[in-house]
Design a protein around this motif. Structure first.
Motif, PDB file in Angstrom:
ATOM      1  N   ILE A 139       0.875  -1.064  -0.091  1.00  0.00           N
ATOM      2  CA  ILE A 139      -0.184  -0.040  -0.101  1.00  0.00           C
ATOM      3  C   ILE A 139       0.958   1.180  -0.030  1.00  0.00           C
ATOM      4  O   ILE A 139       1.564   1.505   0.771  1.00  0.00           O
ATOM      5  N   LEU A 140       1.021   1.950  -1.067  1.00  0.00           N
ATOM      6  CA  LEU A 140       2.006   2.863  -1.295  1.00  0.00           C
ATOM      7  C   LEU A 140       0.908   4.227  -1.122  1.00  0.00           C
ATOM      8  O   LEU A 140       1.438   5.351  -0.632  1.00  0.00           O
ATOM      9  N   MET A 141      -0.381   4.111  -1.048  1.00  0.00           N
ATOM     10  CA  MET A 141      -1.179   5.281  -0.700  1.00  0.00           C
ATOM     11  C   MET A 141      -2.448   4.768  -0.133  1.00  0.00           C
ATOM     12  O   MET A 141      -3.364   4.216  -1.138  1.00  0.00           O
ATOM     13  N   PRO A 142      -2.780   4.936   0.979  1.00  0.00           N
ATOM     14  CA  PRO A 142      -3.860   4.145   1.524  1.00  0.00           C
ATOM     15  C   PRO A 142      -5.172   4.911   1.086  1.00  0.00           C
ATOM     16  O   PRO A 142      -5.483   6.221   0.674  1.00  0.00           O
ATOM     17  N   ARG A 143      -6.291   3.970   0.727  1.00  0.00           N
ATOM     18  CA  ARG A 143      -7.452   4.622   0.366  1.00  0.00           C
ATOM     19  C   ARG A 143      -8.644   4.602   1.387  1.00  0.00           C
ATOM     20  O   ARG A 143      -9.710   5.330   1.173  1.00  0.00           O
TER      21      ARG A 143
END
Length: 343
Positions: A139-143
């Motif tokens: 996960i490079l950018m949490p959603r």
């Protein structure tokens, strides 16, 4: 403003000429006003920094020296990672460290010249990756809140086994909030979740990374906290510890303070060190001033510049250059814009 410019051709084709012209004029005017306000803020900030620096320079400096540089390569492209902390990304799943341009590739930014569209960054494939090294979910950018919790849990596990980089990343989350990706029902400006902020926990993690692991970047962060609280003696102590443990940003700051304090030879030593690791867009300028003023010999100047160029060559890659070219490096360091996040 950059997004509007990127969408320009598409908007021009789809909007009536007078509507398009009015939109672009309004955008340009708004951007100009924002820049003026930002400039005023930066000037006020500079005054505060200069006043604080004067207090620091009244104290006695210990001429601590940085350690021998430890060069680290990106785990993906194998190019050397720049020394600035923000130039690299820590993968909390396995602890590997990669450069920012490789992060961009993982995020799907493979065609650097592609136009930015309203769907930019919303491709689900970006969020359904497995780490190339450990095959865990990446996960490079949490959603979502679950994604954010997952990242924090991985960082906590690394903290518990003494990983100082994990301590820094977790402290950043508790200090500044946790970044979250844009979505179809979330505005791009609403990309920082602040409900996780816990400054006391952040400070404790920075202390742990500094005192237990000797992490120079952690000492630098603690120096910044001391600056915000106007604690001059503590600031200098943290700054000197940061220099001693190799934080390039602290070394740059100490070189500047030392030069202004009249400790010229110590300042030269630090600037030559920064040149040897290819740090900063300003380092050649500082060395040039020292040489022009007759303080630094031509031989030392030439050797420093050769070392700087050699280090920059090791930091260079085509992908990093592409990110710099599209403005991916833009970052204000008071009045300086640098490309140090990439090379």
């Amino acid at each position: 403003m950059q997004i509007v410019e990127s969408l320009g051709p598409m908007l021009q084709q789809s909007l009536p000429p007078d509507v398009y012209r009015a939109m672009m004029e309004s955008t340009a005017k708004s951007s100009l006003e924002d820049q003026k306000q930002r400039l005023v803020q930066l000037q006020e900030q500079e005054k505060v920094v200069r006043a604080f620096d004067k207090k620091v320079m009244k104290l006695e400096f210990s001429q601590v020296l940085p350690p021998k540089p430890v060069h680290e390569d990106c785990a993906i492209c194998f190019c050397r990672i720049p020394s600035r902390l923000s130039a690299s990304i820590f993968l909390p799943c396995c602890g590997k460290i990669i450069c920012r341009s490789c992060q961009g590739q993982l995020m799907g930014w493979n065609d650097w010249k592609c136009p930015i569209t309203p769907a930019f960054g919303l491709d689900d494939k970006i969020y359904e990756q497995k780490c190339s090294f450990c095959r865990q979910k990446l996960i490079l950018m949490p959603r979502s809140g679950d994604d954010q919790s997952y990242v924090r849990e991985l960082l906590e596990k690394k903290v518990n086994v003494g990983n100082s980089r994990a301590m820094l990343d977790l402290a950043k989350i508790y200090h500044e909030g946790q970044q979250i990706s844009p979505s179809r029902d979330r505005e791009a400006d609403d990309m920082i979740a602040t409900d996780v902020i816990d400054v006391d926990r952040a400070v404790a993690l920075y202390h742990q990374a500094a005192e237990e692991c000797g992490n120079g970047n952690a000492f630098w962060k603690l120096a910044q906290f001391a600056f915000e609280e106007n604690k001059v003696t503590e600031y200098l102590d943290f700054l000197q510890n940061s220099v001693e443990h190799g934080c390039s940003e602290a070394i740059d700051k100490m070189a500047d303070l030392s030069y202004r304090k009249g400790m010229v030879h110590y300042s030269i030593t630090l600037y030559k060190y920064l040149a040897s690791i290819g740090y900063g867009m300003e380092t050649p300028k500082h060395l040039g001033i020292l040489h022009a003023n007759g303080i630094l010999s031509k031989r030392d100047y030439d050797e420093s510049m050769q070392a700087y160029k050699a280090a920059k060559d090791e930091l260079f890659s085509e992908d990093r250059a592409a990110m710099v070219a599209i403005g991916g490096s833009a970052g204000d360091d008071r009045f300086r814009t640098h490309a140090d996040d990439f090379m």
